[in-house]
Design a protein around this motif. Structure first.
Motif: not given
Ligand SMILES: Cc1cc2nc3c(=O)[nH]c(=O)nc-3n(C[C@H](O)[C@H](O)[C@H](O)COP(=O)(O)O)c2cc1C
Length: 132
Positions: A25-28, A46-48, A55-56
């Protein structure tokens, strides 16, 4: 734009995406240091945590101001990477994305790896004219 008000709402989305086969996930975000849900962790962290996937993070890494300032004709100066490195060491995310810093320092990764922070160039919107 999607908006998630709670970790549970974000979990619904990222779990669906992870089950569908997302690998990373690339979290912009505009500022990587902005935290979510009254915690000390950003969207990538959080996404990780929720997805179990790498995630990035992104947003003003090594820059004093955010990229939206560019639209107003403003520049940004080189900023400390200490907080970013603290979050990396803490395991909050796996990858980082650098926008403006890379445009003015094509060798950004080498300079940072070798500790040549004092050689990093500041960002100014006029740089974009040189790229045309
Ligand atoms: C001049 C400029 C134009 C940009 N245009 C877009 C765009 O059209 N779409 C987009 O999603 N992001 C756009 N961005 C955002 C970048 O893709 C990147 O996410 C942003 O610059 C954050 O990285 P940085 O803070 O390290 O520069 C733009 C950034 C700059 C500086």
């Amino acid at each position: 734009m999607l908006r998630f008000n709670t970790p549970a709402e974000l979990d619904q989305f990222v779990s669906l995406m992870a089950d569908a086969g997302v690998d990373v996930f690339h979290c912009s975000t505009r500022r990587f240091w902005d935290t979510e849900f009254n915690s000390d962790q950003n969207l990538a962290a959080w996404t990780k945590k929720l997805s179990g996937k790498p995630t990035m993070t992104v947003g003003s890494i090594g820059m004093t101001g955010e990229h939206i300032d560019t639209l107003m004709g403003e520049g940004s100066n080189v900023a400390s990477l200490d907080h970013l490195l603290y979050l990396v060491d803490r395991g909050d995310f796996d990858l980082i994305a650098v926008g403006r810093g890379m445009l003015v320092n094509p060798d950004w990764a080498n300079k940072v790896r070798e500790g040549r922070i004092d050689q990093l160039n500041d960002w100014h919107p006029d740089v974009l004219k040189e790229l045309i």
